[in-house]
Write a protein that holds these residues in place. Sequence first.
Motif, mmCIF file in Angstrom:
data_model
loop_
_atom_site.group_PDB
_atom_site.id
_atom_site.type_symbol
_atom_site.label_atom_id
_atom_site.label_comp_id
_atom_site.label_asym_id
_atom_site.label_seq_id
_atom_site.Cartn_x
_atom_site.Cartn_y
_atom_site.Cartn_z
ATOM 1 N N GLY A 142 36.341 69.601 47.979
ATOM 2 C CA GLY A 142 36.220 68.272 48.677
ATOM 3 C C GLY A 142 36.956 67.177 47.629
ATOM 4 N N ALA A 143 37.373 67.422 46.668
ATOM 5 C CA ALA A 143 38.268 66.370 45.750
ATOM 6 C C ALA A 143 39.680 66.174 46.404
ATOM 7 N N ALA A 144 39.973 65.267 46.055
ATOM 8 C CA ALA A 144 41.548 64.668 46.788
ATOM 9 C C ALA A 144 42.701 64.756 45.455
ATOM 10 N N VAL A 145 43.782 64.615 46.073
ATOM 11 C CA VAL A 145 44.757 64.380 45.018
ATOM 12 C C VAL A 145 44.586 63.034 44.181
ATOM 13 N N GLY A 146 44.780 63.059 42.930
ATOM 14 C CA GLY A 146 44.185 62.004 42.047
ATOM 15 C C GLY A 146 42.955 61.897 41.698
ATOM 16 N N ASP A 147 41.987 62.444 42.196
ATOM 17 C CA ASP A 147 40.826 62.541 41.709
ATOM 18 C C ASP A 147 40.557 63.262 40.311
ATOM 19 N N VAL A 148 39.611 62.853 39.570
ATOM 20 C CA VAL A 148 39.333 63.604 38.389
ATOM 21 C C VAL A 148 37.967 64.181 38.673
ATOM 22 N N VAL A 149 37.803 65.583 38.430
ATOM 23 C CA VAL A 149 36.422 66.291 38.607
ATOM 24 C C VAL A 149 35.950 66.864 37.155
ATOM 25 N N LYS A 150 34.659 66.966 37.125
ATOM 26 C CA LYS A 150 33.992 67.341 35.783
ATOM 27 C C LYS A 150 33.562 68.842 36.235
ATOM 28 N N TRP A 151 34.104 69.883 35.304
ATOM 29 C CA TRP A 151 33.932 71.099 35.320
ATOM 30 C C TRP A 151 32.881 71.620 34.360
ATOM 31 N N LYS A 152 31.689 71.838 34.399
ATOM 32 C CA LYS A 152 30.821 72.138 33.694
ATOM 33 C C LYS A 152 31.022 73.400 33.124
ATOM 34 N N LYS A 153 31.183 73.738 31.959
ATOM 35 C CA LYS A 153 31.451 75.020 31.276
ATOM 36 C C LYS A 153 30.558 75.186 30.359
ATOM 37 N N PRO A 154 30.011 76.577 29.841
ATOM 38 C CA PRO A 154 29.137 76.649 28.595
ATOM 39 C C PRO A 154 29.795 75.875 27.408
ATOM 40 N N SER A 155 30.831 75.898 27.357
ATOM 41 C CA SER A 155 31.282 75.235 26.188
ATOM 42 C C SER A 155 31.281 73.663 26.187
ATOM 43 N N GLY A 156 31.113 73.248 27.425
ATOM 44 C CA GLY A 156 31.130 71.547 27.510
ATOM 45 C C GLY A 156 31.677 71.280 28.833
ATOM 46 N N ILE A 157 31.623 70.134 29.079
ATOM 47 C CA ILE A 157 32.355 69.497 30.450
ATOM 48 C C ILE A 157 33.854 69.190 30.174
ATOM 49 N N VAL A 158 34.481 69.742 31.107
ATOM 50 C CA VAL A 158 36.103 69.676 31.172
ATOM 51 C C VAL A 158 36.310 68.929 32.125
ATOM 52 N N GLU A 159 37.101 67.709 31.963
ATOM 53 C CA GLU A 159 37.829 66.957 33.086
ATOM 54 C C GLU A 159 39.137 67.308 33.630
ATOM 55 N N LEU A 160 39.274 67.677 34.951
ATOM 56 C CA LEU A 160 40.406 68.023 35.534
ATOM 57 C C LEU A 160 41.161 67.047 36.509
ATOM 58 N N GLU A 161 42.289 66.618 36.491
ATOM 59 C CA GLU A 161 42.729 65.754 37.437
ATOM 60 C C GLU A 161 43.451 66.686 38.521
ATOM 61 N N ILE A 162 43.118 66.258 39.817
ATOM 62 C CA ILE A 162 43.774 66.856 41.041
ATOM 63 C C ILE A 162 45.066 66.701 41.167
ATOM 64 N N LEU A 163 46.043 67.309 40.953
ATOM 65 C CA LEU A 163 47.833 67.049 41.008
ATOM 66 C C LEU A 163 48.294 67.348 42.172
ATOM 67 N N SER A 164 47.921 68.606 43.267
ATOM 68 C CA SER A 164 48.285 68.745 44.163
ATOM 69 C C SER A 164 47.573 69.958 44.931
ATOM 70 N N ILE A 165 47.601 69.800 46.265
ATOM 71 C CA ILE A 165 46.973 70.533 47.099
ATOM 72 C C ILE A 165 47.804 71.151 48.074
ATOM 73 N N ASP A 166 48.000 72.627 47.977
ATOM 74 C CA ASP A 166 49.043 73.266 49.170
ATOM 75 C C ASP A 166 48.252 74.366 49.900
ATOM 76 N N HIS A 167 49.008 74.924 50.736
ATOM 77 C CA HIS A 167 48.605 76.036 51.430
ATOM 78 C C HIS A 167 49.254 77.107 50.792
ATOM 79 N N PRO A 168 48.480 78.365 50.900
ATOM 80 C CA PRO A 168 48.763 79.461 49.785
ATOM 81 C C PRO A 168 50.446 80.056 50.489
#
Length: 163
Positions: free
Chosen positions: A137-163
């Motif tokens: 559901g995230a769009a290009v430019g969004d920053v999402v928070k990925w909850k990992k056992p080692s802590g929260i990692v922020e990831l910026e969506i750079l691109s979305i493509d077809h396989p």
Amino acid sequence: MSRAFVKEGDGALDPLPDLPVSAHPNHVTPAGLAALQARLHEAQSRLSALKARPDRLDKLPEAAAERDIRYIEARLRTAILTDPAGFPLTEVAFGLVVTVADADGHETRFQITGEDEANAALGRITPQSPLARALLGAAVGDVVKWKKPSGIVELEILSIDHP
């Protein structure tokens, strides 16, 4: 030793217990469906070769092949084909490829695929994974928070493509 409690049979092996099947919907990409069909063909060929052996004293490999066939057939029966080719590239969705960057600028590509085609080493993740849940559901430019056992990692969506 008393023979009263020894089971004597005809040499046949009881079927092996079935492999566990996920309770999640079985969404598959076209590539995932083709891979399941190829796995079924390979398992059937392996079983045929095992049954053609002149010495069939060890029935365990045959039982394992039959169990694998039952699993793959169950996955094919429940497969929900989802082709991302027609999906708009406005937000992350099943089957699409997303490129993200972490806080250090390290870029990684992920594709959200079905459970049977998931392979973390190849960047293919299941929709049920914490990373996919953060990305969907995230769009290009969004920053999402990925909850990992080692802590929260922020990831910026750079691109979305077809396989």
